[in-house]
Design a protein around this motif. Structure first.
Motif, PDB file in Angstrom:
ATOM      1  N   ILE A 276       9.013   3.309 -10.088  1.00 10.88           N
ATOM      2  CA  ILE A 276       9.794   2.926  -8.960  1.00 10.88           C
ATOM      3  C   ILE A 276       8.695   2.309  -7.790  1.00 10.88           C
ATOM      4  O   ILE A 276       8.782   1.120  -7.392  1.00 10.88           O
ATOM      5  CB  ILE A 276      10.521   3.983  -8.076  1.00 10.88           C
ATOM      6  N   GLY A 277       7.453   3.190  -7.656  1.00 15.32           N
ATOM      7  CA  GLY A 277       6.590   2.516  -6.945  1.00 15.32           C
ATOM      8  C   GLY A 277       5.930   1.230  -7.147  1.00 15.32           C
ATOM      9  O   GLY A 277       5.663   0.449  -6.316  1.00 15.32           O
ATOM     10  N   PHE A 278       5.696   1.191  -8.528  1.00 17.62           N
ATOM     11  CA  PHE A 278       4.796   0.043  -9.097  1.00 17.62           C
ATOM     12  C   PHE A 278       5.929  -1.038  -9.187  1.00 17.62           C
ATOM     13  O   PHE A 278       5.424  -2.177  -8.496  1.00 17.62           O
ATOM     14  CB  PHE A 278       4.431   0.173 -10.603  1.00 17.62           C
ATOM     15  N   GLY A 279       7.101  -1.036  -9.246  1.00 16.00           N
ATOM     16  CA  GLY A 279       8.299  -2.042  -9.117  1.00 16.00           C
ATOM     17  C   GLY A 279       8.212  -2.717  -7.703  1.00 16.00           C
ATOM     18  O   GLY A 279       8.293  -3.877  -7.474  1.00 16.00           O
ATOM     19  N   LEU A 280       8.265  -1.674  -6.691  1.00 22.35           N
ATOM     20  CA  LEU A 280       8.456  -2.027  -5.504  1.00 22.35           C
ATOM     21  C   LEU A 280       7.212  -2.604  -4.838  1.00 22.35           C
ATOM     22  O   LEU A 280       7.371  -3.703  -4.149  1.00 22.35           O
ATOM     23  CB  LEU A 280       8.841  -0.967  -4.409  1.00 22.35           C
ATOM     24  N   ALA A 281       6.070  -2.191  -5.288  1.00 23.45           N
ATOM     25  CA  ALA A 281       4.796  -2.819  -4.461  1.00 23.45           C
ATOM     26  C   ALA A 281       4.565  -4.204  -5.319  1.00 23.45           C
ATOM     27  O   ALA A 281       4.512  -5.024  -4.660  1.00 23.45           O
ATOM     28  CB  ALA A 281       3.610  -1.833  -5.131  1.00 23.45           C
TER      29      ALA A 281
ATOM     30  N   SER B 269       0.798  -1.087   0.035  1.00 21.66           N
ATOM     31  CA  SER B 269      -0.204  -0.016   0.046  1.00 21.66           C
ATOM     32  C   SER B 269       0.834   1.171  -0.033  1.00 21.66           C
ATOM     33  O   SER B 269       0.447   2.300  -0.684  1.00 21.66           O
ATOM     34  CB  SER B 269      -0.901   0.044   1.096  1.00 21.66           C
ATOM     35  N   VAL B 270       1.893   1.266   0.849  1.00 21.47           N
ATOM     36  CA  VAL B 270       2.938   2.500   0.718  1.00 21.47           C
ATOM     37  C   VAL B 270       3.731   2.658  -0.592  1.00 21.47           C
ATOM     38  O   VAL B 270       3.440   3.923  -0.976  1.00 21.47           O
ATOM     39  CB  VAL B 270       3.867   2.236   1.886  1.00 21.47           C
ATOM     40  N   PHE B 271       4.184   1.695  -1.123  1.00 19.88           N
ATOM     41  CA  PHE B 271       4.685   1.664  -2.297  1.00 19.88           C
ATOM     42  C   PHE B 271       3.735   1.973  -3.391  1.00 19.88           C
ATOM     43  O   PHE B 271       4.018   2.846  -4.390  1.00 19.88           O
ATOM     44  CB  PHE B 271       5.593   0.320  -2.631  1.00 19.88           C
ATOM     45  N   GLY B 272       2.523   1.115  -3.476  1.00 19.56           N
ATOM     46  CA  GLY B 272       1.467   1.350  -4.360  1.00 19.56           C
ATOM     47  C   GLY B 272       1.118   3.039  -4.526  1.00 19.56           C
ATOM     48  O   GLY B 272       0.732   3.185  -5.621  1.00 19.56           O
ATOM     49  N   GLY B 273       0.991   3.435  -3.557  1.00 15.84           N
ATOM     50  CA  GLY B 273       0.398   5.239  -3.332  1.00 15.84           C
ATOM     51  C   GLY B 273       1.450   5.860  -4.263  1.00 15.84           C
ATOM     52  O   GLY B 273       0.890   7.036  -4.755  1.00 15.84           O
TER      53      GLY B 273
END
Length: 854
Positions: free
Chosen positions: A783-788, A767-771
């Motif tokens: 970056i957010g998508f890859g980590l999430a 949820s944090v990375f996806g935000g």
């Protein structure tokens, strides 16, 4: 370590306000340091030692006006009609005034430039007419010379005939014994004839001089014609480079800065934007290329806040208490504040990319919440078992906190290892991320116990408080996994992950251009307008430097420039070539090359490689390629080269840590193999979304190459986080094994004991990375998508399905280690079993009755 953390936890819980006050002071110091030391962030990325960098260094020495940053202001008539004279005057005034903006070296008026280009074409046409007239005059003069020469040659022929007659008459006279009077008459005739011959020679000399002069004039005329022809050819080769579109509705204002792109202040770029938007021109739209409009992205937006809110909901559902749910978020926020502010305080000393603090926020929030959650959950379980508050905080810190320290160490190692890539901005990103993770660990093992001691049993819900001391340690429902299920799980998860990874085979890496920015951004609009009006290649011109031979005169330099331009124009995917400057010493020439497609296209990447592979023009003129598109290609190539080395180093170091923690050889290998599967599955998902465009429209994503440093970043961060979940699940299994459970039952016991907290932790990280997927910056989104996605796959597929199934299949062999190695390794006791025995605490994972016989 466990005993030290136990004492720290008890101290913090017993003197809560001291610890809380200390962290408030630390946060204030970090804030003060930020206020003093923060000097801004770089919006461009750079890799030293690339081919582009070498070309720019040479330009900086000999053509400094071309070595600075540059960008484009795009002006467009909204109704699609040509600019009116009044609008052109307004634009010209804006261009003239823009020259006084900070760090601006030159601003090009598109209408004046096109008028100058048209004038050059007219001059060339007029020169061609003059050359033809000159040739006609020379031809007429040649005809006159030829006629005079013919007359002279006819006179010479007559004189030759007269001389022959006179010689014959003298011969006859002398043979007949003619008297002297007759011979004297013949002598007089000879003298007259000689005088006539003498009079003809000056005429011949004059005609020859006139012929030589005429030949010289013809040679000069032909030289002028050759120069004009070369100039016309150069102008023709450059005809595809325009600043005003054919329909007259779009114009490009080129802005050159005095500072290199990595040193250009954000305020200078903003000044250009403010200047051209301060007084809008009626009916004219203004947009700015990425080089001007790309600023420092917003650290927190609506998406990120929604992600944190979702994390709070997960915490509330798991812990059942609002106070307990808010504790990890508060501690994570404090850790982010300290880590990011302290890191940014060094931005005046170390150049930081704009994405650096956002990565710190991502990691600080995600691991900060998770690490605090692990300790809070352990403390909460112990309270339910009847433990005293301060003692429980110490034990939670010595057990779960010990695991947090080792989990955090894997993340820190992975991030710090980014420095071995030799790429400065990546090293700084890794260091800042490591600092934020380190602060999160320190917060978790000090501030979290302090808050636990402060809130006492209030972190439990009222219903849970009534059940204190009634909770049984023994998990009687735990049973070993059936063999068939383990085999199906292993095969199924491997096949699924390999299928998801398939798109990674077609991954193309690059840096985002205007096409990848948000559709409502200046950069995207400028990209679209430029492509529609001037073709896709106008968004990514290349800068080619040519080293000319020394000692060339002006004419020879033009010939050399034409030879270079012809060579460049002959290459596939080149639309236009134009010489733009020659150094004062005449030894360096610069050319602008317009490719057929945009800066992030495969054809432009191939063109850069082809140009660099060309042999010297005329065997003596070396070529070099720069420009933003070439710079991006160089950065991407360097990052791709360091990825395998980085992967080997990170995995190797972390394997050593895990062997030490688990006292096993196979468990670390299983963990690493699972990570590699989840990593490539993540690469596949990133390619499918950001390159192929799957689900891109609902997410508002513009497709293009994958962010060049994303594969490296994902290796470092995801490996560290994957080992976190591996540690918390496998340490529970080892804890059960150490307490006497059979190996396969220990897998079930450890899994059941840790699954809830790992599920919650995984959901929180996702949820944090996806935000950040909904951030305004394309780089942050990917970056957010890859980590999430990476955490989602690794936590819920690899760690909770594949790893337990493999552990079941291995049985007791999973914990095998050579005796000689076991004897020389220190006992880190990450699960805190010795600590629990020393303080007579019941283990978090207990063996059910009859477990020994399972």
């Amino acid at each position: 370590m466990a005993e030290l953390l136990y004492r720290l936890g008890k101290f913090a819980a017993g003197r809560a306000w001291w610890v809380i006050g200390a962290w408030i002071v630390i946060l204030a110091i970090a804030g003060g340091a930020f206020a003093i030391g923060f000097k801004g962030l770089a919006t461009n990325l750079d890799v030293p030692g690339t081919a582009s960098e070498e070309v720019l260094d040479e330009l900086q020495q000999k053509l400094p006006d071309l070595a600075g940053a540059s960008g484009t202001v795009v002006l467009h008539r909204e109704d699609g009609e040509a600019f009116t004279p009044e609008q052109q005057e307004r634009i010209a005034a804006l261009v003239a005034d823009a020259g006084s903006l900070p760090d601006v070296a030159n601003v090009v008026d598109p209408f004046a430039t096109e008028a100058e280009r048209a004038g050059q074409a007219e001059e060339l046409a007029g020169a061609a007419d003059q050359l033809e007239a000159g040739r006609a005059q020379l031809d007429a003069g040649q005809e006159q010379l030829d006629a005079g020469l013919a007359q002279l040659e006819a006179g010479e022929a007559q004189l030759a005939d007269a001389q022959a007659q006179l010689d014959a008459a003298r011969e006859q006279a002398e043979a007949a014994g003619a008297p002297p009077e007759q011979l004297a008459a013949l002598d007089a005739q000879q003298a007259e004839l000689d005088a006539q011959k003498a009079a003809i020679q000056p005429q011949r000399d004059t005609l020859e001089e006139q012929q030589a002069e005429l030949d010289a004039q013809r040679a000069e005329l032909e030289d002028q014609a050759a120069r004009a022809e070369e100039g016309g050819e150069l102008l023709q080769l450059a005809s595809g480079i325009r600043l005003v579109s054919d329909d007259g509705a779009t114009a490009l204002v080129s802005v050159a800065f005095t500072e290199p792109r990595m040193e250009l202040a954000e305020s200078s770029k903003q000044a250009v934007i403010d200047h051209f938007t301060a007084e809008p021109i009626d009916g004219v739209e203004v947009a700015f290329s990425t080089e001007i409009s790309q600023g420092v992205p917003q650290i927190l937006g609506v998406g990120e806040i929604v992600g944190v809110v979702f994390a709070a909901i997960v915490l509330l559902v798991m812990l059942g208490s609002l106070l307990a749910a808010m504790m990890p978020i508060v501690t994570a926020a404090v850790g982010v504040g300290v880590g990011v502010l302290a890191s940014l305080a060094f931005s005046g000393i170390v150049q930081m990319a704009s994405v650096t603090p956002i990565l710190g926020v991502m990691l600080g929030l995600a691991v900060g919440i998770d690490y605090s959650l692990f300790i809070v959950n352990r403390h909460r379980t112990q309270l339910l078992h009847g433990a005293e508050v301060v003692e429980s905080a110490g034990l939670a810190n010595g057990t779960a906190g010990n695991a947090v320290v080792f989990a955090g160490s894997t993340v820190v190692v992975a991030l710090l290892a980014l420095n071995i890539t030799g790429i400065p901005f990546l090293g700084v990103m890794g260091t800042v991320g490591a600092v934020c993770v380190l602060v999160a660990v320190l917060i978790a093992i000090s501030l979290t116990p302090a808050l636990l001691g402060l809130f006492k049993t209030h972190i439990l819900s009222r219903r849970a408080q009534r059940r204190i001391g009634e909770v049984d340690h023994v998990d009687a429902k735990a049973k070993p996994m059936p063999w068939w299920r383990a085999i199906v799980t292993v095969l199924g998860t491997i096949v699924v992950l390999l299928i998801v990874a398939i798109p990674a085979l077609s991954m193309r890496v690059g840096l985002p251009d205007g096409s990848a920015e948000a559709t409502d951004s200046y950069a995207h609009r400028a990209h679209v307008l430029t492509e529609d009006a001037f073709g896709p290649g106008a968004n990514g011109p290349l800068l080619v430097a040519a080293e000319l031979p020394a000692g060339l005169d002006e004419a020879d330099r033009q010939t050399a420039q034409l030879d270079v331009a012809r060579t460049l124009a002959e290459q596939d995917d080149v639309v236009a070539v134009a010489p733009v400057a020659v150094s004062e010493d005449g030894e360096l020439a610069a050319f602008q090359v317009i490719p057929a497609e945009g800066p992030s296209s495969a054809s432009t990447e191939g063109l850069v490689r082809d140009l660099r592979a060309l042999p010297p023009v005329n065997d003596e003129i070396e070529l070099g390629v720069a420009g933003q598109a070439a710079i991006n290609i160089d950065i991407s190539a360097n990052l791709a080269d360091v990825l395998p080395v980085y992967l080997i180093v990170v995995v190797g170091l972390s394997l050593l840590i895990m062997i030490l923690v688990f006292r096993s050889l196979l468990v670390p290998l299983i963990a690493t193999g699972g990570f590699i599967l989840s990593l490539f599955a993540t690469y596949g998902a990133v390619v499918a979304v950001f390159q192929w465009g799957w689900l891109a429209a609902p997410l508002g994503i513009q497709t293009g190459p994958i962010l060049s440093f994303l594969p490296v970043i994902l290796v470092g961060i995801l490996f560290g986080l994957a080992m976190d979940y591996q540690l918390f699940l496998a340490s529970g299994m080892r804890e059960a094994y150490v307490h006497g459970a059979k190996a396969r039952l220990a897998v079930s016991l450890g899994f059941r004991a840790g699954r809830n907290v790992v599920i919650a932790a995984g959901l929180i990280m996702v949820s944090v990375f996806g935000g950040f997927v909904f951030a305004e910056s394309t780089m942050i989104r990917s970056i957010g998508f890859g980590l999430a996605f990476g955490v989602l796959v690794d936590a819920f597929v690899v760690r909770m399905l594949l790893m337990p199934a493999l552990m079941h299949m291995l049985g007791s062999a999973a914990w095998w280690i050579p005796k000689w190695l076991d004897h020389i390794m220190p006992n880190v006791d990450v699960e805190g079993a010795a600590l629990e025995r020393k303080h007579h605490a019941a283990p978090a994972v207990s063996v059910p009755a009859g477990g020994e016989s399972t």
